[in-house]
Design a protein around this motif. Structure first.
Motif, PDB file in Angstrom:
ATOM      1  N   ASP A  62       0.995  -1.195  -0.065  1.00 39.68           N
ATOM      2  CA  ASP A  62       0.049  -0.333   0.009  1.00 39.68           C
ATOM      3  C   ASP A  62       0.829   1.142  -0.004  1.00 39.68           C
ATOM      4  O   ASP A  62       0.561   2.357  -0.283  1.00 39.68           O
ATOM      5  N   ASN A  63       2.151   1.190   0.536  1.00 41.21           N
ATOM      6  CA  ASN A  63       2.830   2.363   0.633  1.00 41.21           C
ATOM      7  C   ASN A  63       4.381   1.916   0.017  1.00 41.21           C
ATOM      8  O   ASN A  63       5.137   2.281   0.802  1.00 41.21           O
ATOM      9  N   PRO A  64       4.583   1.635  -1.161  1.00 39.34           N
ATOM     10  CA  PRO A  64       5.869   1.473  -1.782  1.00 39.34           C
ATOM     11  C   PRO A  64       6.862   2.500  -1.637  1.00 39.34           C
ATOM     12  O   PRO A  64       7.987   2.255  -1.444  1.00 39.34           O
ATOM     13  N   ASP A  65       6.395   3.925  -1.886  1.00 39.26           N
ATOM     14  CA  ASP A  65       7.247   4.977  -1.766  1.00 39.26           C
ATOM     15  C   ASP A  65       7.856   4.925  -0.307  1.00 39.26           C
ATOM     16  O   ASP A  65       9.051   5.284  -0.058  1.00 39.26           O
ATOM     17  N   ASP A  66       6.959   4.768   0.431  1.00 37.31           N
ATOM     18  CA  ASP A  66       7.433   5.207   2.022  1.00 37.31           C
ATOM     19  C   ASP A  66       8.414   3.849   2.412  1.00 37.31           C
ATOM     20  O   ASP A  66       9.327   3.927   3.211  1.00 37.31           O
ATOM     21  N   ALA A  67       8.014   2.640   2.087  1.00 34.23           N
ATOM     22  CA  ALA A  67       8.858   1.404   2.267  1.00 34.23           C
ATOM     23  C   ALA A  67      10.051   1.845   1.707  1.00 34.23           C
ATOM     24  O   ALA A  67      11.048   1.194   2.324  1.00 34.23           O
ATOM     25  N   ALA A  68      10.407   2.157   0.583  1.00 38.61           N
ATOM     26  CA  ALA A  68      11.539   2.336  -0.014  1.00 38.61           C
ATOM     27  C   ALA A  68      12.484   3.369   0.577  1.00 38.61           C
ATOM     28  O   ALA A  68      13.629   3.300   0.331  1.00 38.61           O
ATOM     29  N   LYS A  69      12.030   4.249   1.581  1.00 27.66           N
ATOM     30  CA  LYS A  69      12.685   5.473   2.183  1.00 27.66           C
ATOM     31  C   LYS A  69      12.837   5.011   3.607  1.00 27.66           C
ATOM     32  O   LYS A  69      13.133   5.955   4.315  1.00 27.66           O
ATOM     33  N   LEU A  70      12.430   3.491   3.968  1.00 23.77           N
ATOM     34  CA  LEU A  70      12.587   3.526   5.532  1.00 23.77           C
ATOM     35  C   LEU A  70      13.845   3.597   6.187  1.00 23.77           C
ATOM     36  O   LEU A  70      15.180   3.213   5.298  1.00 23.77           O
ATOM     37  N   THR A  71      14.106   4.613   7.202  1.00 31.27           N
ATOM     38  CA  THR A  71      15.477   4.667   7.652  1.00 31.27           C
ATOM     39  C   THR A  71      15.905   3.617   8.514  1.00 31.27           C
ATOM     40  O   THR A  71      15.146   2.560   8.929  1.00 31.27           O
ATOM     41  N   PRO A  72      17.188   3.293   8.680  1.00 25.94           N
ATOM     42  CA  PRO A  72      17.726   2.167   9.534  1.00 25.94           C
ATOM     43  C   PRO A  72      16.960   2.050  10.747  1.00 25.94           C
ATOM     44  O   PRO A  72      16.581   1.020  11.401  1.00 25.94           O
ATOM     45  N   GLU A  73      16.804   3.218  11.535  1.00 30.76           N
ATOM     46  CA  GLU A  73      16.053   3.347  12.852  1.00 30.76           C
ATOM     47  C   GLU A  73      14.682   2.713  12.810  1.00 30.76           C
ATOM     48  O   GLU A  73      14.284   2.147  13.654  1.00 30.76           O
ATOM     49  N   GLN A  74      13.906   3.112  11.660  1.00 30.59           N
ATOM     50  CA  GLN A  74      12.479   2.825  11.388  1.00 30.59           C
ATOM     51  C   GLN A  74      12.459   1.104  11.401  1.00 30.59           C
ATOM     52  O   GLN A  74      11.632   0.590  11.760  1.00 30.59           O
ATOM     53  N   ILE A  75      13.492   0.658  10.563  1.00 30.06           N
ATOM     54  CA  ILE A  75      13.712  -0.669  10.231  1.00 30.06           C
ATOM     55  C   ILE A  75      13.665  -1.343  11.732  1.00 30.06           C
ATOM     56  O   ILE A  75      12.891  -2.540  12.021  1.00 30.06           O
ATOM     57  N   GLY A  76      14.650  -0.871  12.492  1.00 35.44           N
ATOM     58  CA  GLY A  76      14.650  -1.432  13.962  1.00 35.44           C
ATOM     59  C   GLY A  76      13.556  -1.524  14.714  1.00 35.44           C
ATOM     60  O   GLY A  76      13.136  -2.093  15.266  1.00 35.44           O
ATOM     61  N   THR A  77      12.883  -0.455  14.529  1.00 38.74           N
ATOM     62  CA  THR A  77      11.604  -0.018  15.414  1.00 38.74           C
ATOM     63  C   THR A  77      10.602  -1.020  15.052  1.00 38.74           C
ATOM     64  O   THR A  77       9.806  -1.701  15.833  1.00 38.74           O
ATOM     65  N   ILE A  78      10.394  -1.029  13.636  1.00 40.45           N
ATOM     66  CA  ILE A  78       9.358  -2.165  13.018  1.00 40.45           C
ATOM     67  C   ILE A  78       9.658  -3.561  13.618  1.00 40.45           C
ATOM     68  O   ILE A  78       8.686  -4.241  14.057  1.00 40.45           O
ATOM     69  N   LEU A  79      10.937  -4.000  13.193  1.00 42.61           N
ATOM     70  CA  LEU A  79      11.383  -5.256  13.669  1.00 42.61           C
ATOM     71  C   LEU A  79      11.228  -5.743  15.371  1.00 42.61           C
ATOM     72  O   LEU A  79      10.792  -6.958  15.540  1.00 42.61           O
ATOM     73  N   SER A  80      11.353  -4.693  15.947  1.00 42.12           N
ATOM     74  CA  SER A  80      11.282  -4.625  17.597  1.00 42.12           C
ATOM     75  C   SER A  80       9.784  -4.864  17.977  1.00 42.12           C
ATOM     76  O   SER A  80       9.670  -5.342  18.990  1.00 42.12           O
TER      77      SER A  80
END
Length: 135
Positions: A62-80
């Motif tokens: 639903d949000n391919p542009d946002d997904a392509a711009k995820l920061t490292p910190e956001q990746i960590g937050t999502i996975l946590s």
């Protein structure tokens, strides 16, 4: 929505607001007259879903542009926020697909994933490393 969630958090904590472990810093998404934050929607969906991987996958679709711009910190937050260590590597793979579409996956993304998933480092590396674009 933010006010409702804040109120619910205070009620559940006996009058004290619950502090999130990580705070998202997402870009805003404009839809009509509303300004929505796609990562806040993902966080809300993840909190109410038993299937974190499917939730992340649908968010990326639903949000391919946002997904392509995820920061490292956001990746960590999502996975946590993926509670099951069994689900963390598949979730990392799904997030990697969103970043890989734009060749934006870096070693810093993997390091944050390691911090979020300390018991799954080998599996996280296996699914994320092939798409890294660092020089």
């Amino acid at each position: 929505l933010a006010m409702i969630l804040s109120s619910l958090s205070r009620n559940m904590a006996g009058g004290k607001a619950l502090a999130p472990a990580h705070t998202y810093q997402p870009d805003s998404v404009h839809r009509g007259n509303e300004t929505l934050t796609s990562l806040n929607h993902l966080a809300h969906r993840m909190n109410t879903s038993d299937d974190k991987c499917n939730t992340i996958s649908r968010w990326i679709d639903d949000n391919p542009d946002d997904a392509a711009k995820l920061t490292p910190e956001q990746i960590g937050t999502i996975l946590s926020n993926v509670n099951s260590t069994y689900e963390q590597p598949p979730a990392a793979s799904i997030l990697t697909s969103g970043l890989a579409r734009a060749n934006n996956l870096t070693c810093d993304h993997i390091l944050e994933a390691f911090r979020a998933c300390p018991n799954q480092k080998a599996d996280i590396a296996e699914v994320m490393a092939p798409d890294v674009v660092d020089p």
